[in-house]
Design a protein around this motif. Structure first.
Motif, PDB file in Angstrom:
ATOM      1  N   LEU A 127       0.961  -1.407   0.056  1.00 19.85           N
ATOM      2  CA  LEU A 127       0.025   0.039   0.113  1.00 19.85           C
ATOM      3  C   LEU A 127       0.813   1.203   0.022  1.00 19.85           C
ATOM      4  O   LEU A 127       1.786   1.257   1.030  1.00 19.85           O
ATOM      5  N   ASN A 128       0.754   2.337  -1.093  1.00 19.16           N
ATOM      6  CA  ASN A 128       1.567   3.373  -1.300  1.00 19.16           C
ATOM      7  C   ASN A 128       0.714   4.409  -0.707  1.00 19.16           C
ATOM      8  O   ASN A 128       0.316   5.300  -1.730  1.00 19.16           O
ATOM      9  N   GLU A 129       0.311   4.377   0.449  1.00 22.16           N
ATOM     10  CA  GLU A 129      -0.554   5.574   0.996  1.00 22.16           C
ATOM     11  C   GLU A 129       0.218   5.971   2.433  1.00 22.16           C
ATOM     12  O   GLU A 129       1.237   5.431   2.958  1.00 22.16           O
ATOM     13  N   ASP A 130      -0.245   7.188   2.700  1.00 24.18           N
ATOM     14  CA  ASP A 130       0.301   7.912   3.974  1.00 24.18           C
ATOM     15  C   ASP A 130      -0.941   7.600   5.211  1.00 24.18           C
ATOM     16  O   ASP A 130      -2.103   7.817   4.758  1.00 24.18           O
ATOM     17  N   ILE A 131      -0.589   7.357   6.126  1.00 24.68           N
ATOM     18  CA  ILE A 131      -1.335   7.322   7.293  1.00 24.68           C
ATOM     19  C   ILE A 131      -1.685   8.240   7.883  1.00 24.68           C
ATOM     20  O   ILE A 131      -0.869   9.343   8.103  1.00 24.68           O
ATOM     21  N   GLU A 132      -3.139   8.826   8.126  1.00 20.20           N
ATOM     22  CA  GLU A 132      -3.338  10.196   8.310  1.00 20.20           C
ATOM     23  C   GLU A 132      -3.483   9.915  10.174  1.00 20.20           C
ATOM     24  O   GLU A 132      -2.778  10.713  10.951  1.00 20.20           O
ATOM     25  N   ASP A 133      -4.445   8.919  10.357  1.00 15.39           N
ATOM     26  CA  ASP A 133      -4.926   8.849  11.951  1.00 15.39           C
ATOM     27  C   ASP A 133      -5.014   7.455  12.033  1.00 15.39           C
ATOM     28  O   ASP A 133      -5.165   6.492  11.349  1.00 15.39           O
ATOM     29  N   ILE A 134      -4.584   6.892  13.276  1.00 14.06           N
ATOM     30  CA  ILE A 134      -4.928   5.807  13.736  1.00 14.06           C
ATOM     31  C   ILE A 134      -5.815   5.759  15.029  1.00 14.06           C
ATOM     32  O   ILE A 134      -5.450   6.487  15.875  1.00 14.06           O
ATOM     33  N   LEU A 135      -6.915   5.248  15.114  1.00 18.03           N
ATOM     34  CA  LEU A 135      -7.892   5.445  16.169  1.00 18.03           C
ATOM     35  C   LEU A 135      -7.993   4.182  16.880  1.00 18.03           C
ATOM     36  O   LEU A 135      -8.346   2.999  16.367  1.00 18.03           O
ATOM     37  N   ILE A 136      -7.891   4.207  18.204  1.00 26.09           N
ATOM     38  CA  ILE A 136      -8.179   3.056  19.178  1.00 26.09           C
ATOM     39  C   ILE A 136      -9.206   3.624  20.275  1.00 26.09           C
ATOM     40  O   ILE A 136      -9.289   4.703  20.937  1.00 26.09           O
ATOM     41  N   THR A 137     -10.188   2.795  20.241  1.00 23.04           N
ATOM     42  CA  THR A 137     -11.561   3.094  20.911  1.00 23.04           C
ATOM     43  C   THR A 137     -11.405   2.073  22.039  1.00 23.04           C
ATOM     44  O   THR A 137     -11.341   0.857  22.131  1.00 23.04           O
ATOM     45  N   LEU A 138     -11.635   2.701  23.496  1.00 24.88           N
ATOM     46  CA  LEU A 138     -11.704   2.030  24.860  1.00 24.88           C
ATOM     47  C   LEU A 138     -13.292   2.142  25.183  1.00 24.88           C
ATOM     48  O   LEU A 138     -13.649   3.122  24.553  1.00 24.88           O
ATOM     49  N   GLY A 139     -13.415   1.706  26.248  1.00 25.65           N
ATOM     50  CA  GLY A 139     -14.829   1.783  26.831  1.00 25.65           C
ATOM     51  C   GLY A 139     -15.047   3.371  27.247  1.00 25.65           C
ATOM     52  O   GLY A 139     -16.214   3.886  26.938  1.00 25.65           O
ATOM     53  N   THR A 140     -14.187   3.984  27.722  1.00 27.03           N
ATOM     54  CA  THR A 140     -14.506   5.450  28.187  1.00 27.03           C
ATOM     55  C   THR A 140     -13.310   6.616  27.420  1.00 27.03           C
ATOM     56  O   THR A 140     -13.590   7.565  27.631  1.00 27.03           O
ATOM     57  N   GLN A 141     -12.612   5.955  26.630  1.00 30.11           N
ATOM     58  CA  GLN A 141     -11.366   7.007  25.908  1.00 30.11           C
ATOM     59  C   GLN A 141     -11.463   6.515  24.533  1.00 30.11           C
ATOM     60  O   GLN A 141     -11.638   5.563  24.083  1.00 30.11           O
ATOM     61  N   TYR A 142     -10.933   7.740  23.601  1.00 30.67           N
ATOM     62  CA  TYR A 142     -10.620   7.511  22.384  1.00 30.67           C
ATOM     63  C   TYR A 142      -9.015   7.761  22.317  1.00 30.67           C
ATOM     64  O   TYR A 142      -8.569   8.627  23.169  1.00 30.67           O
ATOM     65  N   HIS A 143      -7.969   6.970  21.809  1.00 28.40           N
ATOM     66  CA  HIS A 143      -6.737   7.485  21.715  1.00 28.40           C
ATOM     67  C   HIS A 143      -6.439   7.441  20.044  1.00 28.40           C
ATOM     68  O   HIS A 143      -6.611   6.532  19.357  1.00 28.40           O
ATOM     69  N   MET A 144      -5.979   8.906  19.739  1.00 25.08           N
ATOM     70  CA  MET A 144      -5.782   9.058  18.373  1.00 25.08           C
ATOM     71  C   MET A 144      -4.372   9.246  18.399  1.00 25.08           C
ATOM     72  O   MET A 144      -3.615   9.720  19.026  1.00 25.08           O
ATOM     73  N   ILE A 145      -3.704   8.727  17.094  1.00 26.93           N
ATOM     74  CA  ILE A 145      -2.366   8.854  16.690  1.00 26.93           C
ATOM     75  C   ILE A 145      -2.342   9.680  15.332  1.00 26.93           C
ATOM     76  O   ILE A 145      -2.926   9.087  14.581  1.00 26.93           O
ATOM     77  N   ARG A 146      -1.814  10.592  15.215  1.00 22.54           N
ATOM     78  CA  ARG A 146      -1.852  11.393  14.091  1.00 22.54           C
ATOM     79  C   ARG A 146      -0.226  11.532  13.557  1.00 22.54           C
ATOM     80  O   ARG A 146       0.384  12.209  14.313  1.00 22.54           O
ATOM     81  N   LEU A 147      -0.010  10.790  12.406  1.00 23.30           N
ATOM     82  CA  LEU A 147       1.240  11.147  11.840  1.00 23.30           C
ATOM     83  C   LEU A 147       1.409  12.399  11.219  1.00 23.30           C
ATOM     84  O   LEU A 147       0.486  12.796  10.525  1.00 23.30           O
ATOM     85  N   LEU A 148       2.593  13.156  11.599  1.00 18.50           N
ATOM     86  CA  LEU A 148       2.957  14.293  10.934  1.00 18.50           C
ATOM     87  C   LEU A 148       3.622  14.410   9.523  1.00 18.50           C
ATOM     88  O   LEU A 148       4.375  13.514   9.457  1.00 18.50           O
ATOM     89  N   ARG A 149       2.969  14.944   8.788  1.00 19.78           N
ATOM     90  CA  ARG A 149       3.628  15.116   7.427  1.00 19.78           C
ATOM     91  C   ARG A 149       4.412  16.541   7.035  1.00 19.78           C
ATOM     92  O   ARG A 149       4.699  16.688   5.834  1.00 19.78           O
ATOM     93  N   GLY A 150       4.315  17.340   7.877  1.00 19.49           N
ATOM     94  CA  GLY A 150       4.748  18.834   7.529  1.00 19.49           C
ATOM     95  C   GLY A 150       6.323  18.793   7.532  1.00 19.49           C
ATOM     96  O   GLY A 150       7.131  18.042   7.680  1.00 19.49           O
ATOM     97  N   ARG A 151       6.962  20.211   7.190  1.00 21.02           N
ATOM     98  CA  ARG A 151       8.118  19.987   7.042  1.00 21.02           C
ATOM     99  C   ARG A 151       8.946  19.914   8.311  1.00 21.02           C
ATOM    100  O   ARG A 151       8.538  20.493   9.369  1.00 21.02           O
ATOM    101  N   GLY A 152       9.978  19.100   8.304  1.00 23.34           N
ATOM    102  CA  GLY A 152      10.854  18.815   9.501  1.00 23.34           C
ATOM    103  C   GLY A 152      10.070  18.050  10.424  1.00 23.34           C
ATOM    104  O   GLY A 152      10.435  17.800  11.717  1.00 23.34           O
ATOM    105  N   THR A 153       8.963  17.406  10.193  1.00 21.59           N
ATOM    106  CA  THR A 153       8.073  16.378  11.144  1.00 21.59           C
ATOM    107  C   THR A 153       8.230  15.131  10.642  1.00 21.59           C
ATOM    108  O   THR A 153       7.637  14.070  11.590  1.00 21.59           O
ATOM    109  N   ASN A 154       9.168  14.659   9.847  1.00 19.64           N
ATOM    110  CA  ASN A 154       9.043  13.205   9.320  1.00 19.64           C
ATOM    111  C   ASN A 154       9.504  12.259  10.521  1.00 19.64           C
ATOM    112  O   ASN A 154      10.387  12.648  11.289  1.00 19.64           O
TER     113      ASN A 154
END
Length: 124
Positions: free
Chosen positions: A66-93
């Protein structure tokens, strides 16, 4: 342009239901900055653990061709959401934002929108 500390504070104040946030280097697993958290949510432990999640997903995508960029990874728990956002801007690789949200107070669409906006203003 916002620096790391300002960006993390903005996430804490502008995204409803934010429990904690970390800027993480997924090559090392180190948190470059954190805001919020609690006894139950150690952000340095979460940063290291979620680095494994990111690495596994990147590796899986490579194996699948898959030649795609990951935007977000979302993990849902009973009382929480955990979001992972990969950064793509200049200097954030190699960096991602990890945000823990209270499921009862957070709006995922708005959280994603705000994170995208903050990401665009972040200068590391």
């Amino acid at each position: 342009m916002a620096n790391t500390e300002a960006a993390l504070k903005e996430i804490m104040t502008s995204i409803e239901g934010t429990i904690g946030v970390a800027l993480v280097d997924y090559t090392s697993g180190m948190a470059l900055g954190t805001a919020g958290g609690s006894k139950e949510l150690d952000l340095t432990v979460a940063a290291a653990g979620n680095t494994d999640v990111v690495r596994a997903k990147v590796r899986t995508m490579e194996h699948l061709g898959l030649n795609e960029d990951i935007e977000d990874i979302l993990i849902t728990l009973g009382t929480q959401y955990h979001m992972i956002r990969l950064l793509r801007g200049r200097g954030t690789n190699g960096l991602f934002l990890y945000v823990a949200l209270d499921k009862g107070r957070a709006n995922l669409a708005m959280a994603r929108h705000q994170l995208r906006k903050i990401e665009n203003e972040l200068e590391v």
